[in-house]
Design a protein around this motif. Structure first.
Motif, PDB file in Angstrom:
ATOM      1  N   PHE A 188     -31.664  35.845  58.787  1.00 43.01           N
ATOM      2  CA  PHE A 188     -31.789  37.113  59.514  1.00 43.01           C
ATOM      3  C   PHE A 188     -30.460  37.866  59.501  1.00 43.01           C
ATOM      4  O   PHE A 188     -30.421  39.077  59.251  1.00 43.01           O
ATOM      5  CB  PHE A 188     -32.225  36.845  60.957  1.00 43.01           C
ATOM      6  CG  PHE A 188     -32.242  38.084  61.818  1.00 43.01           C
ATOM      7  CD1 PHE A 188     -33.341  38.920  61.828  1.00 43.01           C
ATOM      8  CD2 PHE A 188     -31.147  38.417  62.610  1.00 43.01           C
ATOM      9  CE1 PHE A 188     -33.351  40.077  62.610  1.00 43.01           C
ATOM     10  CE2 PHE A 188     -31.136  39.565  63.384  1.00 43.01           C
ATOM     11  CZ  PHE A 188     -32.252  40.398  63.395  1.00 43.01           C
ATOM     12  N   ALA A 189     -29.378  37.136  59.754  1.00 44.54           N
ATOM     13  CA  ALA A 189     -28.060  37.761  59.793  1.00 44.54           C
ATOM     14  C   ALA A 189     -27.698  38.358  58.436  1.00 44.54           C
ATOM     15  O   ALA A 189     -27.215  39.500  58.350  1.00 44.54           O
ATOM     16  CB  ALA A 189     -27.002  36.739  60.213  1.00 44.54           C
ATOM     17  N   MET A 190     -27.947  37.617  57.357  1.00 41.29           N
ATOM     18  CA  MET A 190     -27.595  38.103  56.023  1.00 41.29           C
ATOM     19  C   MET A 190     -28.456  39.300  55.621  1.00 41.29           C
ATOM     20  O   MET A 190     -27.955  40.286  55.072  1.00 41.29           O
ATOM     21  CB  MET A 190     -27.734  36.974  55.001  1.00 41.29           C
ATOM     22  CG  MET A 190     -26.741  35.841  55.205  1.00 41.29           C
ATOM     23  SD  MET A 190     -26.711  34.643  53.857  1.00 41.29           S
ATOM     24  CE  MET A 190     -25.808  35.561  52.599  1.00 41.29           C
ATOM     25  N   ALA A 191     -29.754  39.219  55.921  1.00 42.53           N
ATOM     26  CA  ALA A 191     -30.667  40.295  55.533  1.00 42.53           C
ATOM     27  C   ALA A 191     -30.373  41.592  56.279  1.00 42.53           C
ATOM     28  O   ALA A 191     -30.591  42.688  55.750  1.00 42.53           O
ATOM     29  CB  ALA A 191     -32.115  39.875  55.784  1.00 42.53           C
ATOM     30  N   ASN A 192     -29.869  41.476  57.497  1.00 41.16           N
ATOM     31  CA  ASN A 192     -29.689  42.663  58.331  1.00 41.16           C
ATOM     32  C   ASN A 192     -28.240  43.122  58.477  1.00 41.16           C
ATOM     33  O   ASN A 192     -27.960  44.068  59.207  1.00 41.16           O
ATOM     34  CB  ASN A 192     -30.297  42.417  59.712  1.00 41.16           C
ATOM     35  CG  ASN A 192     -31.813  42.354  59.670  1.00 41.16           C
ATOM     36  OD1 ASN A 192     -32.486  43.369  59.599  1.00 41.16           O
ATOM     37  ND2 ASN A 192     -32.356  41.139  59.684  1.00 41.16           N
ATOM     38  N   THR A 193     -27.330  42.440  57.801  1.00 44.51           N
ATOM     39  CA  THR A 193     -25.932  42.895  57.813  1.00 44.51           C
ATOM     40  C   THR A 193     -25.430  43.200  56.405  1.00 44.51           C
ATOM     41  O   THR A 193     -24.220  43.271  56.186  1.00 44.51           O
ATOM     42  CB  THR A 193     -24.999  41.843  58.475  1.00 44.51           C
ATOM     43  OG1 THR A 193     -25.121  40.599  57.777  1.00 44.51           O
ATOM     44  CG2 THR A 193     -25.333  41.660  59.935  1.00 44.51           C
ATOM     45  N   CYS A 194     -26.343  43.372  55.459  1.00 40.50           N
ATOM     46  CA  CYS A 194     -25.919  43.790  54.115  1.00 40.50           C
ATOM     47  C   CYS A 194     -25.712  45.310  54.169  1.00 40.50           C
ATOM     48  O   CYS A 194     -26.522  46.086  53.671  1.00 40.50           O
ATOM     49  CB  CYS A 194     -26.936  43.381  53.054  1.00 40.50           C
ATOM     50  SG  CYS A 194     -28.618  43.912  53.359  1.00 40.50           S
TER      51      CYS A 194
END
Length: 387
Positions: free
Chosen positions: A260-266
């Motif tokens: 979730f963090a990677m998908a939404n902080t790109c």
């Protein structure tokens, strides 16, 4: 204060998960602003069965995260810090303050504008990050502070779930909603009949998720309501609820939340990114989390204790409450999640995420430094006492 084995395991998982979240967030921001930017961002936008990978994570995998929150909340209500009014009253009061004051600050800056729907963004606390930062202070942290922050964050999560269900639901397909609730009622009957096989509940949960997804109510709510029909029994290590909670901790902490963090902080950060922060929306988010959270948590706790509605646990000082309030300003996961629901304009979402990241970093640093100083002062005071 004696900590239970379950609480210690929970705290340890959240601690490790918080540190991993920090690492993958930094990694994601780096990749989104490197020579791999185009490929990295397009990966998360890749179509998979009619939806992007990010959509499947946010509406699918995050349902499992909410299921875990529900199971943790159920445990706290039956056997934890929320099992008695006396224990639960302080973190409940603190959580109310930590939600209402940040929302009020945000609305004071955004009421009547196109961004007023973001009032729920600074209301949230990221339990994994908050506990991860607290864990860096080591054994000096009193058990009462660990329990207070954990209970506060769990109640805060419940508040965020209620906010999502009420304020971020637009149109409702009542037939699908009725079917989802009908499945929940059937699972409740199985619970009352003492059916302890987990399979019917998981199958029912998947069906509930499908109909909730197509009802207009956010599908992740399924996870929370499903948790409360999974048999709790006496809550020991052999109960269905305990086994499922224990099973989910590591996949959620080490797979789902990092994804979730990677998908939404790109987030591609342009050279003039700071100019986009000059907006009431981003001011509201940053001030709500950095100022509103500690102010609301401290004031409402003080009011509750002064009015005799709750008591300050042994070894928990007002300085600890202020420090916990600062860590409560780490919104991250839930704040980003609500941002996605609150706004549709891509630019507003991007700058809201940047504001959340800034506020969370500032809150984490303030909370860590303040509590480190406070705990060091306490240690010095003890060392001066003659034996």
């Amino acid at each position: 204060m004696k900590l239970t084995k379950t609480f210690k395991a929970f705290f340890a998982n959240e601690k490790s998960g918080g540190l991993l979240l920090l690492f993958v967030t930094i990694l994601s921001l780096y990749l989104a602003n490197s020579s791999m930017q185009a490929d990295y961002i397009s990966f998360w936008d890749h179509d998979l069965g009619g939806h992007s990978i990010t959509h499947w994570i946010n509406d699918g995998l995050m349902t499992i995260f909410f299921l875990l929150i529900g199971l943790e909340l159920e445990r706290e209500i039956y056997h934890g810090e929320l099992s008695s009014i006396r224990n639960a009253s302080l973190p409940i009061m603190a959580a109310f303050g930590g939600m209402l004051v940040p929302a009020a600050i945000f609305l004071a800056l955004n009421f009547g504008t196109a961004t007023q729907n973001g009032a729920g963004i600074p209301m949230a606390t990221d339990i994994a990050f908050a506990i991860g930062i607290l864990s860096l202070l080591g054994s000096r942290v009193p058990a009462s502070l660990k329990v207070f922050l954990t209970a506060l964050a769990v109640i805060d999560d419940l508040g965020a779930i209620i906010v999502i269900a009420i304020f971020y639901t637009t149109t409702i397909a009542f037939v699908n909603l009725a079917i989802a609730l009908g499945i929940w009622a059937l699972l409740f009957v199985l619970n009352r009949m003492k059916v302890y096989n987990i399979i019917p509940y998981l199958i029912g949960g998947v069906l509930m998720w499908y109909f909730m997804l197509n009802s207009g109510v956010h599908a992740t709510i399924t996870g929370v309501i499903l948790a409360f029909v999974i048999p709790f029994g006496n809550g020991d290590e052999n109960s269905v609820s305990h086994k499922l909670e224990h099973f989910l901790h590591k996949p959620v902490a080490f797979v789902i939340l990092p994804l979730f963090a990677m998908a939404n902080t790109c987030i591609p950060i342009e050279s003039d990114w700071h100019e986009g922060l000059n907006h009431p929306n981003t001011y509201g988010i940053i001030l709500g989390l950095v100022v509103g959270k500690p102010l609301g948590i401290f004031l409402f706790s003080l009011i509750g204790v002064s009015a005799g509605m709750c008591t300050l646990p042994k070894n928990l000082k007002w300085a600890h409450v202020i420090g916990a309030g600062m860590l409560g300003g780490i919104g991250f996961t839930m704040s980003i999640f609500i941002t996605i629901l609150a706004f549709h304009d891509p630019e507003t979402i991007v700058f809201s995420k940047i504001a959340i990241l800034i506020a969370s970093v500032v809150s984490g640093l303030f909370g860590f430094c303040y509590l480190k100083y406070t705990l060091n002062q306490k240690k010095k005071t003890k060392s001066k006492i003659p034996t």
